[in-house]
Scaffold this motif. Structure first.
Motif, PDB file in Angstrom:
ATOM      1  N   ALA A  35       0.835  -1.191   0.000  1.00 56.50           N
ATOM      2  CA  ALA A  35       0.000   0.000   0.000  1.00 56.50           C
ATOM      3  C   ALA A  35       0.874   1.246   0.000  1.00 56.50           C
ATOM      4  O   ALA A  35       2.034   1.215   0.428  1.00 56.50           O
ATOM      5  N   THR A  36       0.317   2.362  -0.482  1.00 54.65           N
ATOM      6  CA  THR A  36       1.138   3.552  -0.711  1.00 54.65           C
ATOM      7  C   THR A  36       1.411   4.371   0.546  1.00 54.65           C
ATOM      8  O   THR A  36       2.389   5.105   0.593  1.00 54.65           O
ATOM      9  N   THR A  37       0.574   4.251   1.573  1.00 55.69           N
ATOM     10  CA  THR A  37       0.760   5.073   2.777  1.00 55.69           C
ATOM     11  C   THR A  37       0.946   4.187   4.004  1.00 55.69           C
ATOM     12  O   THR A  37       0.454   3.049   4.049  1.00 55.69           O
ATOM     13  N   PRO A  38       1.622   4.712   5.045  1.00 58.39           N
ATOM     14  CA  PRO A  38       1.776   3.932   6.280  1.00 58.39           C
ATOM     15  C   PRO A  38       0.433   3.529   6.888  1.00 58.39           C
ATOM     16  O   PRO A  38       0.291   2.410   7.383  1.00 58.39           O
ATOM     17  N   ALA A  39      -0.550   4.432   6.842  1.00 63.04           N
ATOM     18  CA  ALA A  39      -1.860   4.120   7.421  1.00 63.04           C
ATOM     19  C   ALA A  39      -2.511   2.940   6.698  1.00 63.04           C
ATOM     20  O   ALA A  39      -3.097   2.056   7.336  1.00 63.04           O
ATOM     21  N   GLU A  40      -2.392   2.917   5.369  1.00 62.08           N
ATOM     22  CA  GLU A  40      -2.971   1.816   4.600  1.00 62.08           C
ATOM     23  C   GLU A  40      -2.242   0.512   4.884  1.00 62.08           C
ATOM     24  O   GLU A  40      -2.862  -0.557   4.965  1.00 62.08           O
ATOM     25  N   ARG A  41      -0.932   0.580   5.036  1.00 64.42           N
ATOM     26  CA  ARG A  41      -0.171  -0.638   5.330  1.00 64.42           C
ATOM     27  C   ARG A  41      -0.542  -1.184   6.714  1.00 64.42           C
ATOM     28  O   ARG A  41      -0.696  -2.384   6.897  1.00 64.42           O
ATOM     29  N   GLN A  42      -0.694  -0.289   7.673  1.00 64.14           N
ATOM     30  CA  GLN A  42      -1.050  -0.725   9.022  1.00 64.14           C
ATOM     31  C   GLN A  42      -2.459  -1.296   9.078  1.00 64.14           C
ATOM     32  O   GLN A  42      -2.756  -2.152   9.904  1.00 64.14           O
ATOM     33  N   ALA A  43      -3.326  -0.830   8.181  1.00 63.22           N
ATOM     34  CA  ALA A  43      -4.729  -1.266   8.191  1.00 63.22           C
ATOM     35  C   ALA A  43      -4.966  -2.544   7.397  1.00 63.22           C
ATOM     36  O   ALA A  43      -6.089  -3.061   7.389  1.00 63.22           O
ATOM     37  N   LEU A  44      -3.936  -3.067   6.744  1.00 60.24           N
ATOM     38  CA  LEU A  44      -4.130  -4.243   5.892  1.00 60.24           C
ATOM     39  C   LEU A  44      -4.605  -5.438   6.717  1.00 60.24           C
ATOM     40  O   LEU A  44      -3.944  -5.856   7.668  1.00 60.24           O
ATOM     41  N   GLN A  45      -5.763  -5.971   6.355  1.00 61.62           N
ATOM     42  CA  GLN A  45      -6.325  -7.127   7.061  1.00 61.62           C
ATOM     43  C   GLN A  45      -6.317  -8.398   6.227  1.00 61.62           C
ATOM     44  O   GLN A  45      -6.242  -9.500   6.772  1.00 61.62           O
ATOM     45  N   TYR A  46      -6.421  -8.242   4.916  1.00 62.29           N
ATOM     46  CA  TYR A  46      -6.585  -9.397   4.037  1.00 62.29           C
ATOM     47  C   TYR A  46      -5.425  -9.445   3.045  1.00 62.29           C
ATOM     48  O   TYR A  46      -5.467  -8.804   2.005  1.00 62.29           O
ATOM     49  N   PRO A  47      -4.392 -10.222   3.363  1.00 67.01           N
ATOM     50  CA  PRO A  47      -3.228 -10.276   2.477  1.00 67.01           C
ATOM     51  C   PRO A  47      -3.477 -11.008   1.171  1.00 67.01           C
ATOM     52  O   PRO A  47      -2.657 -10.920   0.259  1.00 67.01           O
ATOM     53  N   VAL A  48      -4.595 -11.733   1.068  1.00 65.46           N
ATOM     54  CA  VAL A  48      -4.931 -12.429  -0.172  1.00 65.46           C
ATOM     55  C   VAL A  48      -6.434 -12.357  -0.360  1.00 65.46           C
ATOM     56  O   VAL A  48      -7.202 -12.466   0.601  1.00 65.46           O
TER      57      VAL A  48
END
Length: 309
Positions: free
Chosen positions: A84-97
């Motif tokens: 993801a492009t932003t730290p907030a989006e990376r931290q919010a990632l719940q579904y890696p697939v």
């Protein structure tokens, strides 16, 4: 008879009304014309915390696991997510697939594991995949690309996940395929180049790093550094791989992926390159999520080539 007919007419009106509502929401098209990645089966993953080392630190990697019915051992997909492009989006990632992508593999008898690498979601921690570059609002690239370090850190995590998986009784430790999207795609190629025991193939969906579809559409920063990196991977890789890109990919455009593949192949890497048709009405970088009809016809025979029915 009259009452029964009246009931039927009422039922048909209800169905027609529901269809109109679903069509308005865009869901009817999903039902009638399902793309392969959206034909999801209702399944919840098992969660496993897998120790994996990268950048000199032992991480506790939050990993989602999906298994077909039965006890196995199952051939295995190790899926690597994108960035993801932003730290907030990376931290919010719940579904890696994507669940639909999981369903595609489970219907073929595969188990799937998908780790959340450090810096993402429940794993958290430092961002090990920062690539060292910046892109101004005018689309000017700056900084020194650290692509090899970033992808190497990701590949270290995936390598340890593979090693963990091979120790599980439900895994066929001789039939493992690495699959990834975007940064996960190039990570899968990098990991495959290590020729890990049990890994027999890799699938690279839209793999690369250094792009921005808004600031530099279809022109990533320092693509020649990616060319050099793929060349390096080609020198050591011995297993078969499949590379899938769409021509309307707003991260890389249609030209550079061909150059990257050529560098990999010229260095001795075994890779089939496919430039699919454009992903309709979408950024082609979403090939995996939105272009199931485009890629499934290529992945199916590749799986047969690897020895699966």
């Amino acid at each position: 008879m009259y009452k029964l007919s009246q009931q039927r007419r009422f039922l048909f009106r209800c169905i027609a009304c529901l269809a109109l509502c679903l069509q308005a929401s865009g869901f009817l098209t999903l039902l009638l014309l399902p793309d392969i990645v959206f034909a999801a089966e209702p399944t919840e993953p098992e969660i496993e915390i897998i120790p994996a080392k990268a950048a000199g630190t032992l991480w506790q990697v939050h990993t989602q696991i999906f298994k077909p019915a039965g006890s196995g051992p199952f051939p295995l997909i190790v899926f690597s997510h994108g960035r993801a492009t932003t730290p907030a989006e990376r931290q919010a990632l719940q579904y890696p697939v994507l669940r639909g992508h999981v369903a595609y593999w489970m219907r073929k008898g595969f188990a799937v594991i998908a780790p959340l690498r450090p810096g993402y979601g429940a794993t958290g921690g430092a961002d090990l995949e920062a690539n060292g570059i910046g892109i101004s609002t005018q689309g000017v690239c700056s900084g020194e690309p650290k692509f090899e370090r970033a992808i190497g850190n990701a590949a270290d995590i995936v390598s340890d996940v593979v090693a963990w998986a091979r120790q599980q009784k439900w895994v066929n430790d001789r039939k493992i395929i690495l699959v990834g999207q975007s940064v996960g795609g190039i990570t899968s190629v990098a990991t495959a180049a290590r020729n890990l025991p049990g890994v027999i193939g890799a699938i690279n969906f839209s793999g690369g790093t250094g792009g921005d579809p808004v600031k530099r559409p279809a022109q990533s920063c320092y693509p020649e550094a990616i060319t050099d990196l793929y060349k390096k991977y080609g020198h050591t890789s011995t297993i078969a791989s499949l590379w899938l890109y769409a021509p309307n990919d707003l991260f890389w455009g249609p030209k550079m992926p061909k150059t990257w593949h050529q560098a990999f192949a010229n260095a001795g890497g075994r890779a089939q390159f496919v430039l699919t048709g454009p992903v309709p009405n979408e950024d082609g970088h979403k090939l995996l999520a939105k272009g199931g009809r485009l890629w499934s016809s290529k992945v199916d025979p590749f799986i047969v080539q690897l020895g699966f029915k």
